[in-house]
Design a protein around this motif. Structure first.
Motif, PDB file in Angstrom:
ATOM      1  N   SER A   1       0.756  -1.416  -0.021  1.00  0.00           N
ATOM      2  CA  SER A   1      -0.111   0.176   0.222  1.00  0.00           C
ATOM      3  C   SER A   1       1.056   1.224  -0.130  1.00  0.00           C
ATOM      4  CB  SER A   1      -0.874   0.118   1.237  1.00  0.00           C
ATOM      5  OG  SER A   1      -0.192   0.368   2.374  1.00  0.00           O
ATOM      6  N   ILE A   2       2.201   1.257   0.580  1.00  0.00           N
ATOM      7  CA  ILE A   2       2.963   2.384   0.538  1.00  0.00           C
ATOM      8  C   ILE A   2       3.976   2.312  -0.586  1.00  0.00           C
ATOM      9  CG2 ILE A   2       2.557   2.795   2.922  1.00  0.00           C
ATOM     10  CD1 ILE A   2       5.461   1.493   3.238  1.00  0.00           C
ATOM     11  N   GLY A   3       3.782   1.408  -1.557  1.00  0.00           N
ATOM     12  CA  GLY A   3       4.913   1.275  -2.687  1.00  0.00           C
ATOM     13  C   GLY A   3       6.085   0.472  -2.412  1.00  0.00           C
ATOM     14  N   MET A   4       6.315  -0.210  -1.313  1.00  0.00           N
ATOM     15  CA  MET A   4       7.244  -1.049  -1.220  1.00  0.00           C
ATOM     16  C   MET A   4       7.337  -2.263  -1.972  1.00  0.00           C
ATOM     17  SD  MET A   4       9.045  -2.089   2.702  1.00  0.00           S
ATOM     18  CE  MET A   4       9.609  -0.391   3.141  1.00  0.00           C
ATOM     19  N   PRO A   5       8.328  -2.515  -2.700  1.00  0.00           N
ATOM     20  CA  PRO A   5       8.154  -3.683  -3.311  1.00  0.00           C
ATOM     21  C   PRO A   5       8.372  -5.118  -2.572  1.00  0.00           C
ATOM     22  CG  PRO A   5      10.334  -2.767  -3.818  1.00  0.00           C
ATOM     23  CD  PRO A   5       9.486  -1.914  -3.039  1.00  0.00           C
ATOM     24  N   LEU A   6       7.737  -6.053  -2.953  1.00  0.00           N
ATOM     25  CA  LEU A   6       7.809  -7.302  -2.490  1.00  0.00           C
ATOM     26  C   LEU A   6       8.881  -8.215  -3.293  1.00  0.00           C
ATOM     27  CD1 LEU A   6       4.149  -8.506  -1.747  1.00  0.00           C
ATOM     28  CD2 LEU A   6       5.717  -7.067  -0.201  1.00  0.00           C
ATOM     29  N   VAL A   7       9.579  -9.279  -2.575  1.00  0.00           N
ATOM     30  CA  VAL A   7      10.465 -10.075  -3.239  1.00  0.00           C
ATOM     31  C   VAL A   7       9.795 -11.276  -3.309  1.00  0.00           C
ATOM     32  CG1 VAL A   7      12.588  -8.506  -2.638  1.00  0.00           C
ATOM     33  CG2 VAL A   7      12.082 -10.427  -1.252  1.00  0.00           C
ATOM     34  N   ASP A   8      10.559 -12.133  -4.244  1.00  0.00           N
ATOM     35  CA  ASP A   8       9.854 -13.525  -4.142  1.00  0.00           C
ATOM     36  C   ASP A   8      10.818 -14.112  -3.026  1.00  0.00           C
ATOM     37  OD1 ASP A   8      10.488 -16.745  -4.966  1.00  0.00           O
ATOM     38  OD2 ASP A   8       8.749 -15.924  -6.265  1.00  0.00           O
ATOM     39  N   PRO A   9       9.951 -15.255  -2.342  1.00  0.00           N
ATOM     40  CA  PRO A   9      10.479 -15.831  -1.417  1.00  0.00           C
ATOM     41  C   PRO A   9      11.936 -16.635  -1.392  1.00  0.00           C
ATOM     42  CG  PRO A   9       8.185 -16.350  -1.149  1.00  0.00           C
ATOM     43  CD  PRO A   9       8.633 -15.489  -2.376  1.00  0.00           C
ATOM     44  N   SER A  10      11.946 -16.899  -2.607  1.00  0.00           N
ATOM     45  CA  SER A  10      13.289 -17.455  -3.141  1.00  0.00           C
ATOM     46  C   SER A  10      14.508 -16.623  -2.909  1.00  0.00           C
ATOM     47  CB  SER A  10      13.288 -18.138  -4.437  1.00  0.00           C
ATOM     48  OG  SER A  10      13.167 -16.888  -5.511  1.00  0.00           O
ATOM     49  N   TYR A  11      14.446 -15.459  -2.824  1.00  0.00           N
ATOM     50  CA  TYR A  11      15.426 -14.310  -2.384  1.00  0.00           C
ATOM     51  C   TYR A  11      16.031 -14.715  -1.219  1.00  0.00           C
ATOM     52  CZ  TYR A  11      17.489 -10.149  -0.874  1.00  0.00           C
ATOM     53  OH  TYR A  11      18.674  -9.099  -0.246  1.00  0.00           O
ATOM     54  N   PHE A  12      15.401 -15.461  -0.067  1.00  0.00           N
ATOM     55  CA  PHE A  12      16.068 -15.927   1.028  1.00  0.00           C
ATOM     56  C   PHE A  12      16.707 -17.106   1.060  1.00  0.00           C
ATOM     57  CE2 PHE A  12      12.575 -13.000   1.751  1.00  0.00           C
ATOM     58  CZ  PHE A  12      13.073 -11.394   2.296  1.00  0.00           C
ATOM     59  N   ARG A  13      16.616 -17.837   0.018  1.00  0.00           N
ATOM     60  CA  ARG A  13      16.873 -19.102   0.225  1.00  0.00           C
ATOM     61  C   ARG A  13      18.680 -19.173  -0.187  1.00  0.00           C
ATOM     62  NH1 ARG A  13      14.883 -24.480  -1.070  1.00  0.00           N
ATOM     63  NH2 ARG A  13      16.665 -25.988  -1.132  1.00  0.00           N
ATOM     64  N   THR A  14      19.312 -19.593   0.947  1.00  0.00           N
ATOM     65  CA  THR A  14      20.612 -19.945   0.759  1.00  0.00           C
ATOM     66  C   THR A  14      20.828 -21.283   1.032  1.00  0.00           C
ATOM     67  OG1 THR A  14      21.266 -19.228   3.005  1.00  0.00           O
ATOM     68  CG2 THR A  14      21.327 -17.674   1.388  1.00  0.00           C
ATOM     69  N   ASP A  15      21.885 -21.986   0.579  1.00  0.00           N
ATOM     70  CA  ASP A  15      22.127 -23.383   0.527  1.00  0.00           C
ATOM     71  C   ASP A  15      22.426 -23.909   2.147  1.00  0.00           C
ATOM     72  OD1 ASP A  15      22.051 -26.138  -0.546  1.00  0.00           O
ATOM     73  OD2 ASP A  15      24.134 -26.007  -0.082  1.00  0.00           O
ATOM     74  N   GLU A  16      23.527 -22.812   2.651  1.00  0.00           N
ATOM     75  CA  GLU A  16      23.940 -22.845   4.087  1.00  0.00           C
ATOM     76  C   GLU A  16      22.791 -23.210   4.888  1.00  0.00           C
ATOM     77  OE1 GLU A  16      26.728 -21.185   7.358  1.00  0.00           O
ATOM     78  OE2 GLU A  16      26.353 -20.069   5.370  1.00  0.00           O
ATOM     79  N   ARG A  17      21.863 -22.007   4.984  1.00  0.00           N
ATOM     80  CA  ARG A  17      20.546 -22.260   5.882  1.00  0.00           C
ATOM     81  C   ARG A  17      19.833 -23.357   5.753  1.00  0.00           C
ATOM     82  NH1 ARG A  17      22.779 -19.250   9.507  1.00  0.00           N
ATOM     83  NH2 ARG A  17      22.722 -16.805   9.175  1.00  0.00           N
ATOM     84  N   TRP A  18      19.485 -23.921   4.288  1.00  0.00           N
ATOM     85  CA  TRP A  18      18.697 -24.982   4.119  1.00  0.00           C
ATOM     86  C   TRP A  18      19.387 -26.232   4.713  1.00  0.00           C
ATOM     87  CZ3 TRP A  18      13.893 -25.986   2.703  1.00  0.00           C
ATOM     88  CH2 TRP A  18      13.645 -27.164   2.346  1.00  0.00           C
TER      89      TRP A  18
END
Length: 333
Positions: free
Chosen positions: A136-153
């Motif tokens: 609503s304030i124009g902040m773009p959303l990112v695809d959840p895959s942006y947060f996927r790092t192999d180390e954390r997985w």
């Protein structure tokens, strides 16, 4: 009596936990470089006469964008294989605050927390609602895959195996307490601010939310004190740790270092918790107590030098910090 101008100060952390001298030189170099970058970028705001709030938001956003930290891009995975991010920011001068919890598509949760404070009538928004507000304030959303790092997985896969074997997490500290990021700042106007951002706990379930986005628990600032915590969140909530430190400082007149140590190194461990915090008072005094193997921490003051330390046995320079003179003593007769 005219008060002397305040020297701005910025203090940051990248989490407390099992931080031993076992990380690769490349990893250590990357962590130190990111901490240094966050300090330089945040302090540049203060030097330009901007607010403590600006410095805190800028410094935290740098760490959120770096996958070495459990916040933003490097957030850990939940039990269900998703990333749920929490953040909060507070302006000590006005006691305004903003917070978001359980967001999955926000690149910089600290910036959304600030927007909640400045562009909504609320303090805390969660999940889908927080993301709808962002849109609503124009902040773009990112695809959840942006947060996927192999180390954390891989960290999640290890935790899930231990779940299945009904084994307690062997690296419970690392799994749970590692990498929350935060900042506290004092600007040239003498105003304080605090902020914290986290990806929570590896393998967390049922929409668990920790202390970071809870005003008073992991994040708090008033006119005389600013605190950002990192550690086992449930204990920071139960002790209202950040608020407790600031009340000791501003209401009970306890010196900052003692106030912070009493809460972080006495109250929380006595209940079975652990962790650390960064704290700053209106006089520019810094305190960085922690009771874990190490804590990513750094600060920058009038000398313009980025001081960064990671390990528990590493001198972070705060022990020898010059004690700022009271403003009155430098007043001209």
């Amino acid at each position: 009596m005219s008060h002397a101008a305040v020297s701005p100060v910025l203090v940051i952390h990248g989490g407390a936990g099992v931080i031993k001298r076992e990380m690769t030189p490349a990893r250590e170099q990357a962590v130190r470089a990111a901490m240094s970058q966050a300090l330089h970028d945040g302090y540049a705001q203060l030097k330009a006469g901007k607010s403590a709030l600006d410095a805190v938001a800028v410094a935290i956003a740098v760490l959120e964008d770096d996958a070495n930290f459990n916040a933003g891009r490097g957030a850990v995975f939940t039990h269900d294989g998703t990333n749920e991010l929490d953040a909060a920011i507070m302006d000590g001068y006005t006691l305004r605050a903003g917070s978001v919890a359980g967001v999955r598509r926000i690149r910089n949760p600290i910036l959304l927390a600030r927007a909640v404070m400045e562009q909504s009538p609320h303090v805390m928004l969660s999940g889908d609602g927080a993301e709808a507000f962002a849109q609503s304030i124009g902040m773009p959303l990112v695809d959840p895959s942006y947060f996927r790092t192999d180390e954390r997985w891989q960290q999640l896969q290890k935790a899930l195996k231990e779940d299945a074997a009904k084994k307690p997490h062997a690296d419970v500290e690392t799994a749970r307490h590692f990498g929350t990021v935060g900042a506290v700042a004092l600007d040239a106007q003498g105003h304080l601010a605090a902020g914290t951002s986290t990806g929570g706990m590896t393998d967390k379930r049922w929409g668990r939310i920790g202390d970071s986005p809870i005003i008073g628990a992991g994040t708090y600032a008033n006119s005389g004190c600013a605190v950002s915590g990192t550690g086992w969140g449930e204990f920071y909530m139960r002790t209202v740790a950040a608020h407790a430190i600031c009340m000791k400082v501003t209401e009970m007149r306890v010196p900052l270092k003692r106030a912070a140590a009493e809460v972080i190194n006495q109250d929380i461990p006595s209940m079975g918790g652990n962790g650390g915090a960064i704290a700053l008072d209106a006089g520019g005094h810094i305190s960085i107590p922690f009771n874990t193997d190490g804590m990513y921490r750094g600060w920058m003051g009038a000398d313009g030098v980025a001081h960064v330390a990671l390990y528990g046995d590493e001198d972070d320079g705060t022990a020898e910090l010059p004690v700022p003179a009271p403003a009155e003593s430098s007043a001209q007769p």
